[in-house]
Design an enzyme around this catalytic site. Structure first.
Site, PDB file in Angstrom:
ATOM      1  N   GLU A  30       0.056   3.791  10.559  1.00  0.00           N
ATOM      2  CA  GLU A  30      -1.401   3.821  10.368  1.00  0.00           C
ATOM      3  C   GLU A  30      -2.131   3.260  11.585  1.00  0.00           C
ATOM      4  OE1 GLU A  30      -2.229   1.799   6.622  1.00  0.00           O
ATOM      5  OE2 GLU A  30      -0.567   2.892   5.725  1.00  0.00           O
ATOM      6  N   SER A  79       2.793  -6.029   0.869  1.00  0.00           N
ATOM      7  CA  SER A  79       1.425  -6.328   0.471  1.00  0.00           C
ATOM      8  C   SER A  79       1.376  -7.784   0.039  1.00  0.00           C
ATOM      9  CB  SER A  79       1.043  -5.411  -0.692  1.00  0.00           C
ATOM     10  OG  SER A  79       0.093  -6.043  -1.518  1.00  0.00           O
ATOM     11  N   HIS A  84      -1.796  24.497   5.177  1.00  0.00           N
ATOM     12  CA  HIS A  84      -2.865  23.946   4.321  1.00  0.00           C
ATOM     13  C   HIS A  84      -2.340  22.809   3.430  1.00  0.00           C
ATOM     14  CE1 HIS A  84      -5.001  27.657   5.425  1.00  0.00           C
ATOM     15  NE2 HIS A  84      -3.832  28.243   5.192  1.00  0.00           N
ATOM     16  N   LYS A 134       5.284  -3.052  -2.868  1.00  0.00           N
ATOM     17  CA  LYS A 134       4.823  -2.222  -1.749  1.00  0.00           C
ATOM     18  C   LYS A 134       5.692  -2.295  -0.511  1.00  0.00           C
ATOM     19  CE  LYS A 134       0.637  -0.781  -1.755  1.00  0.00           C
ATOM     20  NZ  LYS A 134       0.226   0.525  -1.390  1.00  0.00           N
TER      21      LYS A 134
END
Ligand code: ARG
Length: 471
Positions: free
Chosen positions: A289, A276, A155, A282
Site C-alpha cells: 500500500e 493491526s 474489467h 489481521k
C-alpha cells in the site's frame, strides 16, 4: 556568496542566505563536484591556462577535501550557499592564492549542470540494477509456475485461464522497458556542459573535448546557452521513474487484492506484512500500500520540475535550483520502494490451490466452447451466441460448463461430442494458446529464454560500467 564579491557594500541578510542556500540537501553532489573540478583544473593545466604544478596541487587538495567531507571533518556552511562555493572556500583556505585559480573559465552555472549530470548517470545505473534484480526474481517465479493455473481478468471479471508465469512475465516486460527507457535517458544526457561557463562559453583556450572525455561524456554540448539551462534530463529521469512507479503501483494493487481473504492467490511472508493494533487476525500488506501511495509523491516531483521549467528564459535562472529536491526525492523514493518491493516479491508465495479453484467458477473457458464449435465449421459469431445462452442456462441452474451433461450440450447444438470436456479442461485451454506471448508452456519457455539472455547481458553491462577514470 558575498565572501567572493567586491560588488556589495552591505552584508547579505541571514534570511536571504538561508533562502538561497542549497547546501542543506546538496552534500550528495560533493563527489561529483570534485570530479568536475578535477577535470576542469586538469584541462586548465594541460592548456597552460594555469601552471601545471598549480593544477596538480589543486587536484591533490580537492581529493583531500573530498576525503575530509566523507569523514565528516568538514562542516558545510549556509553562508557559502552551495556545494560549489563550500568546496572552493575550503580549497582557498588550504592553499591560498593557488586555490583562487580554480574558477578560471568556468561558472557555477556549468558546474552545477555538470555535477547533476554526473550524479544522475550514476543513479540511473543504480535504478537499473534494481530493475535487473526484480526481473530476475520474476523470471525465477515464471520458471517455477508454468503449471500454476489462475484466472486472467479483464474489467476485474474472470476472463480466460492463464498461468502464474504468464502473469509475472507481463510485469517483466514493463520492467524491461523501464530499463531501456533509463538507458535512453542516459544517452540523451551524455553531453558535457563543462566549458559553457556562465552562458556564453569562455575566451580562455579550454579543451572541452578533453574535459568531456575524461568525465566520461560522449561529447561536449553544442550550445553553451543550452548547456547551462537544459534540465531535460531531470524531467526525463523523473518521468522514467514515474512510469516505474506506475508499474510498481499496479503490481502492488494486485498484490493487495490477491492477498485478500476473498482471493487468497498470494501470501506475503510475515516479515513483509504488518498486523493491526486492535484486530488480532489481521495480516496487512502495508508495504504494498505504501509503495502504491508513494507513486503520488513522485508524480508530484515530476509536476514540480515541469512547472518550474516551463517559463524560464535562457539561460540560467535561480528557479532552476529547484530541480534538486525534486529529483533527489524521486530517486530516493524509487530506490526505497524497490528495496522493499524486491524483498516482498522474493518471499511471496503463490497459493496454487486457491488459484486453480478460482478457475472453476466464472466460466473462464467459455471462449474455448465457442472455439470448439468454430473449429467444427460454425462462424465464431454464431458460436458466441450459443455459448452465451449456455452460460445463462448454467447461471439459472447453478451449473458450470464442465458439469453439463453431453445431452445438455447437444440440446444447445448437435456439433457437441464427448471431446468437449477435454477441450474445455483448464490446462488444455492454456496449452492451446501457443501464440507468441501466450500462456502455454511453449510460449512461456520462449519468453523465459529471451529474459534470461536479457538478464545476462545487462548484468555484464552493469559490471563493466564505470562513470569515468577520475576516481
Ligand atoms: N546552487 C546553484 C544551483 O543549484 C548553482 C548555480 C548558481 N548560479 C548562480 N548564478 N546563482 O542551481
Amino acid at each position: 556568496m558575498q565572501y567572493f564579491s567586491g560588488r556589495f557594500k552591505e552584508k547579505a541578510s541571514n534570511l536571504i542566505l538561508d533562502f538561497h542556500s542549497t547546501i542543506k540537501f546538496e552534500e550528495r553532489l560533493a563527489y561529483y563536484d570534485v570530479m568536475g573540478s578535477i577535470a576542469h583544473v586538469r584541462g586548465l593545466g594541460k592548456q597552460g591556462i594555469i601552471p601545471l604544478e598549480d593544477s596538480k596541487l589543486i587536484e591533490k587538495t580537492l581529493r583531500e577535501i573530498l576525503e575530509d567531507l566523507e569523514n565528516g571533518k568538514i562542516k558545510l556552511l549556509v553562508e557559502y550557499e552551495d556545494i560549489h562555493m563550500n568546496i572552493e572556500k575550503n580549497l582557498i583556505d588550504r592553499i591560498g592564492d593557488i586555490g583562487k585559480k580554480i574558477h578560471t573559465g568556468r561558472s557555477r552555472n556549468d558546474q552545477t549542470a555538470v555535477d547533476l549530470k554526473l550524479y544522475l548517470k550514476d543513479e540511473i545505473k543504480k535504478i537499473q540494477s534494481y530493475l535487473i534484480e526484480i526481473i530476475e526474481i520474476l523470471n525465477k517465479l515464471a520458471k517455477e509456475n508454468k503449471k500454476t493455473f489462475m484466472p486472467g481478468f479483464t474489467h476485474l471479471q474472470k476472463a480466460q485461464p492463464i498461468c502464474f508465469s504468464h502473469y509475472v512475465l507481463g510485469y517483466v516486460e514493463m520492467f524491461r522497458r523501464d530499463h531501456q527507457r533509463l538507458e535512453n535517458c542516459f544517452d540523451m544526457m551524455n553531453a558535457s556542459p563543462l566549458g559553457s561557463a556562465a552562458l556564453a562559453g569562455t575566451s580562455y583556450p579550454i579543451d572541452m573535448e578533453y574535459t568531456s572525455k575524461i568525465l566520461g561524456f560522449s561529447r561536449p554540448v553544442w550550445n553553451s546557452l543550452d548547456g547551462v539551462s537544459d534540465r531535460d534530463h531531470v524531467i526525463e529521469i523523473i518521468s522514467d521513474i514515474s512510469i516505474i512507479m506506475v508499474h510498481l503501483s499496479r503490481f502492488c494493487e494486485e498484490i493487495i487484492l490477491y492477498c485478500s481473504n476473498d482471493f487468497g492467490y498470494l501470501e506475503l511472508s510475515d516479515s513483509f506484512s504488518t498486523g493491526s493494533s486492535i484486530m488480532p487476525q489481521k495480516k496487512n500488506p502495508d508495504a504494498a500500500e505504501l509503495i502504491r501511495g508513494k507513486s503520488g509523491r513522485v508524480f508530484g516531483d515530476l509536476m514540480g520540475i515541469l512547472t518550474t521549467m516551463k517559463g524560464i528564459p535562457l539561460a540560467y535562472n535561480k528557479d532552476m535550483q529547484e530541480d534538486k529536491e525534486n529529483v533527489f526525492d524521486a530517486l530516493d523514493t524509487v530506490k526505497a520502494c524497490f528495496a522493499v518491493f524486491n524483498g516482498m516479491i522474493k518471499t511471496m508465495k503463490p497459493n496454487k490451490e486457491k488459484m486453480l479453484k478460482a478457475c472453476y467458477n466464472g466460466f473462464i473457458n467459455a471462449t474455448d466452447v465457442a472455439d470448439y464449435l468454430t473449429n467444427k465449421g460454425m462462424s465464431f459469431r454464431d458460436a458466441y451466441k450459443i455459448v452465451g445462452s449456455m452460460v445463462s442456462y448454467c447461471i439459472d441452474n447453478n451449473k458450470t460448463l464442465e458439469s453439463l451433461s453431453l445431452d445438455e450440450y447437444k440440446n444447445f447444438n448437435n456439433l457437441f461430442e464427448k471431446d468437449i470436456y477435454s477441450e474445455i479442461d483448464i490446462e488444455n485451454c492454456i496449452e492451446k494458446r501457443t501464440s507468441i506471448g501466450g500462456p502455454s508452456e511453449k510460449s512461456i519457455d520462449k519468453h523465459i529464454e529471451v529474459v534470461d539472455k536479457f538478464i545476462d547481458e545487462k548484468i555484464l553491462e552493469l559490471k563493466n560500467y564505470k562513470l569515468n577514470e577520475i576516481f
